[in-house]
Design a protein around this motif. Structure first.
Motif, mmCIF file in Angstrom:
data_model
loop_
_atom_site.group_PDB
_atom_site.id
_atom_site.type_symbol
_atom_site.label_atom_id
_atom_site.label_comp_id
_atom_site.label_asym_id
_atom_site.label_seq_id
_atom_site.Cartn_x
_atom_site.Cartn_y
_atom_site.Cartn_z
ATOM 1 N N LYS A 88 -21.960 12.694 5.621
ATOM 2 C CA LYS A 88 -20.964 11.842 4.733
ATOM 3 C C LYS A 88 -21.475 11.359 3.664
ATOM 4 N N LYS A 89 -22.722 10.975 3.585
ATOM 5 C CA LYS A 89 -23.531 10.725 2.334
ATOM 6 C C LYS A 89 -24.046 11.783 1.538
ATOM 7 N N ARG A 90 -24.401 12.882 2.034
ATOM 8 C CA ARG A 90 -24.280 13.994 1.310
ATOM 9 C C ARG A 90 -23.126 14.338 0.762
ATOM 10 N N LYS A 91 -22.022 14.377 1.222
ATOM 11 C CA LYS A 91 -20.515 14.805 0.535
ATOM 12 C C LYS A 91 -20.168 13.770 -0.551
ATOM 13 N N LYS A 92 -20.548 12.401 -0.308
ATOM 14 C CA LYS A 92 -20.040 11.451 -1.485
ATOM 15 C C LYS A 92 -20.714 11.783 -2.583
ATOM 16 N N LEU A 93 -22.256 11.961 -2.420
ATOM 17 C CA LEU A 93 -23.024 12.345 -3.481
ATOM 18 C C LEU A 93 -22.602 13.539 -4.238
ATOM 19 N N ALA A 94 -22.457 14.584 -3.344
ATOM 20 C CA ALA A 94 -22.202 15.929 -4.178
ATOM 21 C C ALA A 94 -20.814 15.796 -4.743
ATOM 22 N N ASP A 95 -19.842 15.022 -4.224
ATOM 23 C CA ASP A 95 -18.411 15.088 -4.440
ATOM 24 C C ASP A 95 -18.693 14.289 -6.285
ATOM 25 N N TYR A 96 -19.456 13.133 -6.201
ATOM 26 C CA TYR A 96 -19.553 12.390 -7.477
ATOM 27 C C TYR A 96 -20.147 13.256 -8.469
ATOM 28 N N LEU A 97 -21.133 14.147 -8.113
ATOM 29 C CA LEU A 97 -21.863 14.984 -9.060
ATOM 30 C C LEU A 97 -21.289 16.094 -9.607
ATOM 31 N N ILE A 98 -20.315 16.786 -8.609
ATOM 32 C CA ILE A 98 -19.382 17.730 -8.991
ATOM 33 C C ILE A 98 -18.504 17.285 -9.817
ATOM 34 N N TYR A 99 -17.601 16.190 -9.676
ATOM 35 C CA TYR A 99 -16.590 15.546 -10.477
ATOM 36 C C TYR A 99 -17.165 15.344 -11.760
ATOM 37 N N ARG A 100 -18.478 14.982 -12.270
ATOM 38 C CA ARG A 100 -18.877 14.873 -13.432
ATOM 39 C C ARG A 100 -19.663 16.115 -14.111
ATOM 40 N N GLY A 101 -19.621 17.156 -13.207
ATOM 41 C CA GLY A 101 -19.762 18.523 -14.066
ATOM 42 C C GLY A 101 -20.961 18.874 -13.949
ATOM 43 N N TRP A 102 -21.638 18.583 -13.080
ATOM 44 C CA TRP A 102 -23.310 19.103 -12.905
ATOM 45 C C TRP A 102 -23.397 20.321 -12.093
ATOM 46 N N PRO A 103 -24.393 21.122 -12.191
ATOM 47 C CA PRO A 103 -24.378 22.648 -11.466
ATOM 48 C C PRO A 103 -24.593 22.346 -10.023
ATOM 49 N N GLY A 104 -23.776 23.243 -9.447
ATOM 50 C CA GLY A 104 -23.921 23.299 -7.839
ATOM 51 C C GLY A 104 -25.151 23.308 -7.355
ATOM 52 N N ASP A 105 -26.029 24.415 -7.843
ATOM 53 C CA ASP A 105 -27.319 24.531 -7.216
ATOM 54 C C ASP A 105 -28.152 23.362 -7.212
ATOM 55 N N TRP A 106 -28.230 22.728 -8.409
ATOM 56 C CA TRP A 106 -28.930 21.463 -8.777
ATOM 57 C C TRP A 106 -28.462 20.238 -7.650
ATOM 58 N N ILE A 107 -27.218 20.337 -7.373
ATOM 59 C CA ILE A 107 -26.715 19.195 -6.561
ATOM 60 C C ILE A 107 -26.990 19.372 -5.201
ATOM 61 N N TYR A 108 -26.936 20.770 -4.721
ATOM 62 C CA TYR A 108 -27.194 21.015 -3.325
ATOM 63 C C TYR A 108 -28.744 20.583 -3.152
ATOM 64 N N GLU A 109 -29.609 21.144 -4.081
ATOM 65 C CA GLU A 109 -31.013 20.723 -3.987
ATOM 66 C C GLU A 109 -31.458 19.261 -3.952
ATOM 67 N N LYS A 110 -30.730 18.396 -4.682
ATOM 68 C CA LYS A 110 -30.828 16.985 -4.730
ATOM 69 C C LYS A 110 -30.462 16.410 -3.669
ATOM 70 N N SER A 111 -29.242 16.696 -3.063
ATOM 71 C CA SER A 111 -28.734 16.228 -1.827
ATOM 72 C C SER A 111 -29.775 16.467 -0.674
#
Length: 159
Positions: free
Chosen positions: A131-154
């Motif tokens: 859930k923590k990963r999903k919340k982090l990813a959703d937040y960053l995706i909404y703001r328009g950051w690259p998906g591969d960066w988000i995946y690696e960072k989470s």
């Protein structure tokens, strides 16, 4: 009883739109919508837009650059979100590429890192790592950051 609809002469509309564009950079679409709201006829709209372009009140490149710079610095949007918003305003790919030159790569990466860390720190009460990963990813995706960066960072922040 209805109030009479305000009408404008072409000269009045020019002055009003000059002030509208001088206050803040505008794109063609916003100016066209404003003129439609003012109930201007298509011929007058074209004349007014031509006048605004000639006198440098309206400049799509300047708009795209200031939009990208502002949304990145103040709202911390990523390039995906900025691109989507510019496309909604009918800005072409060439101008979008030019607008991205306003965002230095080093600052872009640094902002992403800070934003991800800040959001991660806010999720301290969430115990379930998925859930923590999903919340982090959703937040960053909404703001328009690259998906591969988000995946690696989470993966990095939430092992």
């Amino acid at each position: 009883m209805q109030q009479p609809v305000k009408t404008y002469t072409v000269e009045q509309a020019k002055r009003k739109l000059e002030a509208y564009c001088a206050y803040q950079d505008r794109c063609h679409k916003e100016v066209r919508e404003k003129l439609h709201q003012m109930r201007m006829i298509p011929g007058a709209i074209d004349e007014i837009i031509y006048h605004l372009l000639q006198h440098k009140f309206l400049d799509e490149e300047r708009f795209a650059r200031s939009f990208a710079r502002g949304k990145f610095r103040h709202k911390q949007w990523g390039k995906n979100r900025i691109k989507q918003e510019l496309k909604q305003r009918d800005i072409g790919d060439y101008l979008i590429k030019k607008a991205f030159t306003e965002i230095p790569d080093s600052e872009y990466i640094e902002t992403f890192e800070e934003l991800a860390q800040k959001r991660f720190d806010q999720l301290i009460n969430e115990k379930d790592k998925y859930k923590k990963r999903k919340k982090l990813a959703d937040y960053l995706i909404y703001r328009g950051w690259p998906g591969d960066w988000i995946y690696e960072k989470s993966k990095e922040l939430i092992p």
